[in-house]
Design a protein around this motif. Sequence first.
Motif, mmCIF file in Angstrom:
data_model
loop_
_atom_site.group_PDB
_atom_site.id
_atom_site.type_symbol
_atom_site.label_atom_id
_atom_site.label_comp_id
_atom_site.label_asym_id
_atom_site.label_seq_id
_atom_site.Cartn_x
_atom_site.Cartn_y
_atom_site.Cartn_z
ATOM 1 N N SER A 116 0.849 -1.191 0.000
ATOM 2 C CA SER A 116 0.000 0.000 0.000
ATOM 3 C C SER A 116 0.886 1.244 0.000
ATOM 4 O O SER A 116 2.067 1.174 0.374
ATOM 5 C CB SER A 116 -0.889 0.003 1.244
ATOM 6 N N PRO A 117 0.323 2.383 -0.389
ATOM 7 C CA PRO A 117 1.099 3.623 -0.287
ATOM 8 C C PRO A 117 1.586 3.883 1.147
ATOM 9 O O PRO A 117 2.700 4.377 1.341
ATOM 10 C CB PRO A 117 0.107 4.701 -0.744
ATOM 11 N N ALA A 118 0.779 3.522 2.134
ATOM 12 C CA ALA A 118 1.189 3.716 3.535
ATOM 13 C C ALA A 118 2.396 2.830 3.878
ATOM 14 O O ALA A 118 3.306 3.269 4.591
ATOM 15 C CB ALA A 118 0.026 3.404 4.473
ATOM 16 N N GLN A 119 2.403 1.597 3.368
ATOM 17 C CA GLN A 119 3.550 0.713 3.618
ATOM 18 C C GLN A 119 4.803 1.277 2.957
ATOM 19 O O GLN A 119 5.889 1.234 3.541
ATOM 20 C CB GLN A 119 3.269 -0.697 3.095
ATOM 21 N N LEU A 120 4.662 1.816 1.749
ATOM 22 C CA LEU A 120 5.807 2.413 1.069
ATOM 23 C C LEU A 120 6.348 3.593 1.872
ATOM 24 O O LEU A 120 7.558 3.695 2.084
ATOM 25 C CB LEU A 120 5.424 2.858 -0.346
ATOM 26 N N ASP A 121 5.454 4.458 2.335
ATOM 27 C CA ASP A 121 5.889 5.609 3.138
ATOM 28 C C ASP A 121 6.621 5.156 4.400
ATOM 29 O O ASP A 121 7.654 5.713 4.768
ATOM 30 C CB ASP A 121 4.696 6.486 3.524
ATOM 31 N N GLN A 122 6.074 4.138 5.053
ATOM 32 C CA GLN A 122 6.703 3.624 6.276
ATOM 33 C C GLN A 122 8.080 3.041 5.966
ATOM 34 O O GLN A 122 9.044 3.278 6.697
ATOM 35 C CB GLN A 122 5.806 2.564 6.921
ATOM 36 N N ALA A 123 8.184 2.294 4.859
ATOM 37 C CA ALA A 123 9.466 1.694 4.485
ATOM 38 C C ALA A 123 10.498 2.769 4.153
ATOM 39 O O ALA A 123 11.673 2.651 4.522
ATOM 40 C CB ALA A 123 9.279 0.748 3.299
ATOM 41 N N ILE A 124 10.072 3.822 3.485
ATOM 42 C CA ILE A 124 10.991 4.920 3.154
ATOM 43 C C ILE A 124 11.479 5.605 4.430
ATOM 44 O O ILE A 124 12.661 5.952 4.541
ATOM 45 C CB ILE A 124 10.327 5.909 2.174
ATOM 46 N N ASP A 125 10.601 5.771 5.404
ATOM 47 C CA ASP A 125 11.002 6.352 6.692
ATOM 48 C C ASP A 125 12.047 5.471 7.376
ATOM 49 O O ASP A 125 13.039 5.971 7.910
ATOM 50 C CB ASP A 125 9.799 6.532 7.614
ATOM 51 N N CYS A 182 18.410 3.257 8.099
ATOM 52 C CA CYS A 182 19.169 2.004 8.023
ATOM 53 C C CYS A 182 19.933 1.818 6.717
ATOM 54 O O CYS A 182 20.751 0.913 6.611
ATOM 55 C CB CYS A 182 18.256 0.804 8.261
ATOM 56 N N ARG A 183 19.644 2.634 5.711
ATOM 57 C CA ARG A 183 20.374 2.590 4.435
ATOM 58 C C ARG A 183 20.268 1.238 3.717
ATOM 59 O O ARG A 183 21.171 0.844 3.008
ATOM 60 C CB ARG A 183 21.843 2.949 4.623
ATOM 61 N N GLN A 184 19.179 0.533 3.927
ATOM 62 C CA GLN A 184 18.958 -0.752 3.270
ATOM 63 C C GLN A 184 18.211 -0.495 1.961
ATOM 64 O O GLN A 184 17.455 0.467 1.851
ATOM 65 C CB GLN A 184 18.118 -1.652 4.183
ATOM 66 N N LYS A 185 18.418 -1.359 0.962
ATOM 67 C CA LYS A 185 17.675 -1.226 -0.287
ATOM 68 C C LYS A 185 16.194 -1.419 0.004
ATOM 69 O O LYS A 185 15.810 -2.247 0.826
ATOM 70 C CB LYS A 185 18.141 -2.251 -1.313
ATOM 71 N N LEU A 186 15.364 -0.659 -0.707
ATOM 72 C CA LEU A 186 13.930 -0.671 -0.443
ATOM 73 C C LEU A 186 13.336 -2.070 -0.581
ATOM 74 O O LEU A 186 12.576 -2.516 0.283
ATOM 75 C CB LEU A 186 13.205 0.306 -1.367
ATOM 76 N N GLY A 187 13.664 -2.779 -1.645
ATOM 77 C CA GLY A 187 13.122 -4.122 -1.843
ATOM 78 C C GLY A 187 13.493 -5.069 -0.711
ATOM 79 O O GLY A 187 12.666 -5.844 -0.234
ATOM 80 N N GLU A 188 14.748 -5.005 -0.275
ATOM 81 C CA GLU A 188 15.204 -5.858 0.835
ATOM 82 C C GLU A 188 14.451 -5.508 2.112
ATOM 83 O O GLU A 188 14.060 -6.386 2.877
ATOM 84 C CB GLU A 188 16.707 -5.694 1.049
ATOM 85 N N LEU A 189 14.254 -4.226 2.334
ATOM 86 C CA LEU A 189 13.543 -3.764 3.521
ATOM 87 C C LEU A 189 12.089 -4.241 3.513
ATOM 88 O O LEU A 189 11.571 -4.712 4.530
ATOM 89 C CB LEU A 189 13.610 -2.239 3.588
ATOM 90 N N LEU A 190 11.436 -4.155 2.358
ATOM 91 C CA LEU A 190 10.050 -4.617 2.247
ATOM 92 C C LEU A 190 9.941 -6.122 2.496
ATOM 93 O O LEU A 190 8.984 -6.580 3.114
ATOM 94 C CB LEU A 190 9.481 -4.252 0.871
ATOM 95 N N MET A 191 10.930 -6.877 2.030
ATOM 96 C CA MET A 191 10.938 -8.332 2.310
ATOM 97 C C MET A 191 11.176 -8.583 3.793
ATOM 98 O O MET A 191 10.518 -9.433 4.391
ATOM 99 C CB MET A 191 12.006 -9.042 1.469
ATOM 100 N N PHE A 192 12.114 -7.852 4.392
ATOM 101 C CA PHE A 192 12.409 -8.012 5.811
ATOM 102 C C PHE A 192 11.167 -7.737 6.658
ATOM 103 O O PHE A 192 10.919 -8.409 7.653
ATOM 104 C CB PHE A 192 13.560 -7.082 6.218
ATOM 105 N N GLN A 193 10.376 -6.745 6.255
ATOM 106 C CA GLN A 193 9.141 -6.415 6.976
ATOM 107 C C GLN A 193 8.067 -7.491 6.757
ATOM 108 O O GLN A 193 7.058 -7.494 7.454
ATOM 109 C CB GLN A 193 8.598 -5.052 6.503
ATOM 110 N N GLY A 194 8.273 -8.356 5.770
ATOM 111 C CA GLY A 194 7.296 -9.400 5.474
ATOM 112 C C GLY A 194 6.157 -8.936 4.584
ATOM 113 O O GLY A 194 5.139 -9.614 4.458
ATOM 114 N N TRP A 195 6.326 -7.778 3.939
ATOM 115 C CA TRP A 195 5.259 -7.214 3.111
ATOM 116 C C TRP A 195 5.275 -7.756 1.694
ATOM 117 O O TRP A 195 4.249 -7.721 1.015
ATOM 118 C CB TRP A 195 5.338 -5.697 3.097
ATOM 119 N N ILE A 196 6.445 -8.186 1.215
ATOM 120 C CA ILE A 196 6.528 -8.809 -0.105
ATOM 121 C C ILE A 196 7.393 -10.056 0.001
ATOM 122 O O ILE A 196 8.161 -10.214 0.961
ATOM 123 C CB ILE A 196 7.100 -7.856 -1.183
ATOM 124 N N GLN A 197 7.270 -10.909 -1.001
ATOM 125 C CA GLN A 197 8.070 -12.128 -1.094
ATOM 126 C C GLN A 197 9.194 -11.911 -2.109
ATOM 127 O O GLN A 197 9.101 -11.022 -2.961
ATOM 128 C CB GLN A 197 7.180 -13.298 -1.542
#
Length: 67
Positions: free
Chosen positions: A16-25, A30-45
């Motif tokens: 969701s746009p809210a998840q993207l905003d949270q991940a960017i924050d 943490c300087r992690q790549k966005l895709g890696e961060l989204l996987m770490f959060q469990g939001w994408i596979q």
Amino acid sequence: MMMKIGEILIRRHLISPAQLDQAIDIQASCRQKLGELLMFQGWIQPDDLEIALREQYWRQNGYWVID
């Protein structure tokens, strides 16, 4: 124009746009790549990220004709 990975994931209804905003924050501290961060959060596979990165590459190189 290059489409950002977050935009692609939103268009594919994977985040969701809210998840993207949270991940960017989170990414700001943490300087992690966005895709890696989204996987770490469990939001994408991993497969979701692979498909989105492939789409991003195709768009960037002029191969993407479907929209």
